[in-house]
Design an enzyme around this catalytic site. Structure first.
Site, PDB file in Angstrom:
ATOM      1  N   TRP A 145    -119.960  21.075 -38.231  1.00  0.00           N
ATOM      2  CA  TRP A 145    -119.553  21.824 -37.173  1.00  0.00           C
ATOM      3  C   TRP A 145    -120.506  22.695 -36.485  1.00  0.00           C
ATOM      4  O   TRP A 145    -120.400  23.197 -35.289  1.00  0.00           O
ATOM      5  CB  TRP A 145    -118.477  22.960 -37.782  1.00  0.00           C
ATOM      6  N   GLY A 219    -123.652  16.791 -43.518  1.00  0.00           N
ATOM      7  CA  GLY A 219    -122.679  17.806 -43.965  1.00  0.00           C
ATOM      8  C   GLY A 219    -123.340  18.373 -45.266  1.00  0.00           C
ATOM      9  O   GLY A 219    -124.780  18.180 -45.448  1.00  0.00           O
ATOM     10  N   SER A 220    -122.601  19.335 -46.038  1.00  0.00           N
ATOM     11  CA  SER A 220    -123.284  19.790 -47.153  1.00  0.00           C
ATOM     12  C   SER A 220    -123.923  19.014 -48.173  1.00  0.00           C
ATOM     13  O   SER A 220    -123.180  17.665 -48.384  1.00  0.00           O
ATOM     14  CB  SER A 220    -122.547  20.881 -47.731  1.00  0.00           C
ATOM     15  N   GLU A 241    -127.054  13.039 -44.246  1.00  0.00           N
ATOM     16  CA  GLU A 241    -127.957  13.999 -43.818  1.00  0.00           C
ATOM     17  C   GLU A 241    -127.540  15.279 -44.213  1.00  0.00           C
ATOM     18  O   GLU A 241    -126.296  15.525 -43.957  1.00  0.00           O
ATOM     19  CB  GLU A 241    -127.960  13.786 -42.398  1.00  0.00           C
ATOM     20  N   CYS A 275    -129.371  23.299 -39.816  1.00  0.00           N
ATOM     21  CA  CYS A 275    -129.637  22.554 -41.056  1.00  0.00           C
ATOM     22  C   CYS A 275    -131.198  22.699 -41.071  1.00  0.00           C
ATOM     23  O   CYS A 275    -131.674  22.797 -42.334  1.00  0.00           O
ATOM     24  CB  CYS A 275    -129.293  21.354 -41.071  1.00  0.00           C
TER      25      CYS A 275
HETATM   26  P1  NDP Z   1    -119.068  20.067 -45.302  1.00  0.00           P
HETATM   27  O1  NDP Z   1    -120.134  19.341 -46.148  1.00  0.00           O
HETATM   28  O2  NDP Z   1    -118.271  21.057 -45.544  1.00  0.00           O
HETATM   29  O3  NDP Z   1    -118.399  18.998 -44.348  1.00  0.00           O
HETATM   30  C1  NDP Z   1    -119.000  18.019 -43.423  1.00  0.00           C
HETATM   31  C2  NDP Z   1    -117.940  16.997 -43.041  1.00  0.00           C
HETATM   32  O4  NDP Z   1    -117.391  16.226 -44.061  1.00  0.00           O
HETATM   33  C3  NDP Z   1    -116.554  17.499 -42.464  1.00  0.00           C
HETATM   34  O5  NDP Z   1    -116.273  16.755 -41.544  1.00  0.00           O
HETATM   35  C4  NDP Z   1    -115.626  17.463 -43.553  1.00  0.00           C
HETATM   36  O6  NDP Z   1    -114.373  17.848 -43.271  1.00  0.00           O
HETATM   37  C5  NDP Z   1    -115.826  16.405 -44.240  1.00  0.00           C
HETATM   38  N1  NDP Z   1    -115.479  16.095 -45.674  1.00  0.00           N
HETATM   39  C6  NDP Z   1    -115.195  17.077 -46.569  1.00  0.00           C
HETATM   40  N2  NDP Z   1    -114.844  16.750 -47.713  1.00  0.00           N
HETATM   41  C7  NDP Z   1    -114.909  15.386 -47.523  1.00  0.00           C
HETATM   42  C8  NDP Z   1    -114.749  14.291 -48.607  1.00  0.00           C
HETATM   43  N3  NDP Z   1    -114.155  14.496 -49.672  1.00  0.00           N
HETATM   44  N4  NDP Z   1    -114.882  13.094 -48.025  1.00  0.00           N
HETATM   45  C9  NDP Z   1    -115.332  12.817 -46.773  1.00  0.00           C
HETATM   46  N5  NDP Z   1    -115.535  13.780 -45.749  1.00  0.00           N
HETATM   47  C10 NDP Z   1    -115.251  15.084 -46.468  1.00  0.00           C
HETATM   48  O7  NDP Z   1    -120.345  20.900 -44.291  1.00  0.00           O
HETATM   49  P2  NDP Z   1    -120.063  21.550 -42.957  1.00  0.00           P
HETATM   50  O8  NDP Z   1    -119.015  20.828 -41.985  1.00  0.00           O
HETATM   51  O9  NDP Z   1    -119.692  22.825 -43.571  1.00  0.00           O
HETATM   52  O10 NDP Z   1    -121.457  21.493 -42.337  1.00  0.00           O
HETATM   53  C11 NDP Z   1    -122.597  22.259 -42.693  1.00  0.00           C
HETATM   54  C12 NDP Z   1    -123.481  21.668 -43.612  1.00  0.00           C
HETATM   55  O11 NDP Z   1    -124.199  20.350 -42.728  1.00  0.00           O
HETATM   56  C13 NDP Z   1    -124.782  22.587 -44.179  1.00  0.00           C
HETATM   57  O12 NDP Z   1    -125.192  22.363 -45.242  1.00  0.00           O
HETATM   58  C14 NDP Z   1    -125.857  21.776 -43.031  1.00  0.00           C
HETATM   59  O13 NDP Z   1    -127.198  22.105 -43.603  1.00  0.00           O
HETATM   60  C15 NDP Z   1    -125.363  20.497 -42.952  1.00  0.00           C
HETATM   61  N6  NDP Z   1    -125.969  19.791 -41.825  1.00  0.00           N
HETATM   62  C16 NDP Z   1    -127.209  18.714 -41.832  1.00  0.00           C
HETATM   63  C17 NDP Z   1    -127.765  18.075 -40.782  1.00  0.00           C
HETATM   64  C18 NDP Z   1    -128.569  17.201 -41.257  1.00  0.00           C
HETATM   65  O14 NDP Z   1    -128.762  16.391 -40.080  1.00  0.00           O
HETATM   66  N7  NDP Z   1    -129.325  17.056 -42.248  1.00  0.00           N
HETATM   67  C19 NDP Z   1    -127.217  18.801 -39.523  1.00  0.00           C
HETATM   68  C20 NDP Z   1    -126.309  19.600 -39.538  1.00  0.00           C
HETATM   69  C21 NDP Z   1    -125.602  20.391 -40.777  1.00  0.00           C
HETATM   70  P3  NDP Z   1    -113.736  19.197 -42.812  1.00  0.00           P
HETATM   71  O15 NDP Z   1    -114.694  19.962 -41.832  1.00  0.00           O
HETATM   72  O16 NDP Z   1    -112.600  18.824 -42.215  1.00  0.00           O
HETATM   73  O17 NDP Z   1    -113.459  19.913 -44.214  1.00  0.00           O
END
Ligand code: NDP
Length: 497
Positions: A145, A219-220, A241, A275
């Site tokens: 997000w 994501g995380s 990522e 990130c």
């Molecule tokens: P999350 O890991 O919480 O979620 C990432 C995505 O995964 C969301 O769309 C989430 O859905 C989805 N998701 C959750 N659980 C599952 C699952 N079991 N299987 C498949 N998809 C799933 O991350 P955030 O959205 O909180 O983002 C923040 C994180 O992203 C930070 O750690 C940041 O550093 C990282 N990030 C990394 C970047 C990079 O390029 N390296 C760039 C930007 C951010 P939902 O939100 O609907 O739960």
């Protein structure tokens, strides 16, 4: 706009809110397993058509899509700003950076991925050898997000340019941005080459299991591990990522004003929800006090929230509690709050926090804080700074500030991260040719650049025999004469070390 395609199986809906004031924005479906399966099935059909368009055809559609987004950029900016709470100026920059990458990917797909001849080598003079890069088919993109356009588009643009169809599952906090993008796609292309499946983590899980040919996850780190385990079930390839804990090193000869500007920009911009944001600073002792004073001076000028906000509230409400926990832990372990502190953390809004001399085993040094905070720790030497910078489980980005070009490059070479900036932060983000991704807990695989295009392609080698070989070795009836010659040739070809 609400996603209401007839054949999407929708278990329920949810409503997004503006993080600035809690105003409801829009309702979106939580697409369930059956709905995701239907979307992915359509994507497979579209993928065949899209791949058949070839590089030139795809480039034309991607160019039209880019233009449609650019012409209505203010609409996208408003959507991003409303869903994330970030100022419109930040959202506008996000759109500009992203379109630069879309442009780069569309223009470079053909030169990077088209079939090219490679040298077959002396012994294989009778083989015409070539390698070409083919699309996987359907790529499932799962996004976060914090930069709801730039971040997923780093995968989407490169996957599409490489000839794949995409199904995009956005963060549940920012579905409107994703639906907006897909709407623009529908304006320029009547095939479902890019589709969106809104929903929660369950929708993401369904996408990973729905028979996509590759997953691009941003994501995380914790979620990436779950996604990777799910991908293992079907041996689906993954690019991950993940989070970071980027360090910024300041040498004693650095331009301290420039370094302080970048520390504050990198740590506090977007409320620290970046990130590759700056989370830790390692500064050489002779300039530590001066640098800290300059950082604090700039942090004081930040306007958190409100009409002319430098940055807005935390997009994910629970992130404020993470910030609070990290600050409390840093202070308990002996760190100092040189500006702000625990009182800076509100329900949604966090004002800048500058911590100093924080023990290296504290949460604020070891784990991603993702808030408008920064730790400034003093080191005796660049060697010590590098050692500490490399000591976390993450390895996404890092920065070095020095006037000595040789020292800058040498330090960059020793940092264990996917990207290093010298005398800036985030300087790479707009450079289309530079691949982006992390090492260690920050993930693997690359988006952006030629490597980003290849990430979404699978190489296919072709060796065409053009004439009979002088030595007939690919036969079960090899002659003694040929084997005798091989024995003679071996030391000549490989015996010199
Ligand atoms: P999350 O890991 O919480 O979620 C990432 C995505 O995964 C969301 O769309 C989430 O859905 C989805 N998701 C959750 N659980 C599952 C699952 N079991 N299987 C498949 N998809 C799933 O991350 P955030 O959205 O909180 O983002 C923040 C994180 O992203 C930070 O750690 C940041 O550093 C990282 N990030 C990394 C970047 C990079 O390029 N390296 C760039 C930007 C951010 P939902 O939100 O609907 O739960």
């Amino acid at each position: 706009m609400t996603l209401t395609s007839d054949d999407q199986s929708v278990a329920t809906t949810y409503t997004t809110v503006d993080p600035r004031d809690g105003t409801p924005i829009e309702s979106y479906p939580v697409v369930d397993v059956a709905g995701v399966a239907a979307i992915v099935e359509r994507a497979h059909e579209a993928a065949a058509w899209w791949a058949g368009l070839g590089f030139a055809g795809r480039r034309r559609v991607l160019g039209a899509w880019k233009a449609a987004i650019a012409r209505d950029a203010q609409g996208l900016v408003a959507t991003i700003s409303r869903e994330t709470g970030k100022p419109e100026g930040d959202a506008l920059l996000e759109v500009m950076l992203t379109l630069g990458h879309l442009d780069w990917a569309a223009k470079h797909a053909e030169p990077v991925l088209r079939r090219r001849r490679v040298k077959a080598g002396l012994m294989n003079y009778n083989q015409h050898a070539s390698v070409g890069y083919e699309p996987y088919g359907v790529v499932g993109v799962i996004g976060p997000w914090n930069y709801p356009f730039y971040t997923p588009m780093g995968s989407i643009s490169y996957a599409l340019a490489a000839g794949n169809a995409v199904v995009f599952k956005p963060s549940e906090l920012t579905p409107g941005t994703a639906v907006w993008i897909a709407g623009k796609w529908a304006e320029v292309c009547d095939r479902p080459v890019l589709q969106v499946a809104t929903g929660d983590g369950g929708t993401g899980r369904a996408l990973v299991a729905a028979g996509v040919d590759k997953v691009a996850f941003t994501g995380s780190t914790a979620t990436a591990k779950r996604v990777m385990a799910a991908c293992a079930e079907t041996l689906t390839p993954l690019v991950a990522e993940c989070g970071g804990k980027d360090a910024l090193i300041v040498a004693r000869d650095a331009d301290l004003d420039a370094a302080a500007d970048f520390v504050v920009f990198g740590a506090m911009g977007n409320a620290g929800q970046t990130c590759v944001g700056v989370e830790r600073v390692y500064v050489e002792q002779p300039v530590a006090e001066a640098l800290t004073a300059k950082v604090v001076e700039r942090a004081k000028r930040i306007q958190a929230g409100g009409e002319s906000a430098t940055y807005g509230p935390m997009t994910l409400p629970s992130q404020a509690q993470v910030v609070s926990r990290h600050v409390a832990d840093a202070l308990e372990k002996g760190g100092t709050a040189v500006y702000g502190g625990l009182d800076s953390v509100g329900d949604r809004l966090v004002t800048p926090i500058v911590l100093a001399d924080v023990p290296e085993d504290s949460d604020a040094v070891c784990h991603e804080t993702f808030g408008p905070t920064v730790v400034i720790n003093t080191v005796a030497s660049i060697d010590e700074a590098v050692e500490r910078a490399n000591a976390t489980d993450y390895g996404l980005g890092a920065s070095v500030f020095t006037r000595d070009t040789h020292l800058g490059e040498a330090t960059a070479a020793r940092l264990r991260s996917g990207v290093v900036t010298i005398n800036s932060v985030l300087g790479f983000a707009a450079v289309g040719a530079l691949p982006f991704g992390g090492v260690k807990g920050s993930g693997f695989g690359r988006i952006h650049g030629a490597d980003g295009l290849r990430e979404f392609s699978t190489p296919k080698s072709i060796a065409r025999q053009t004439r009979k070989a002088a030595l007939n070795l690919l036969s079960l009836e090899r002659s003694d004469r040929d084997m005798h010659l091989v024995a003679k040739l071996l030391p000549i070809l490989h015996g010199k070390g």
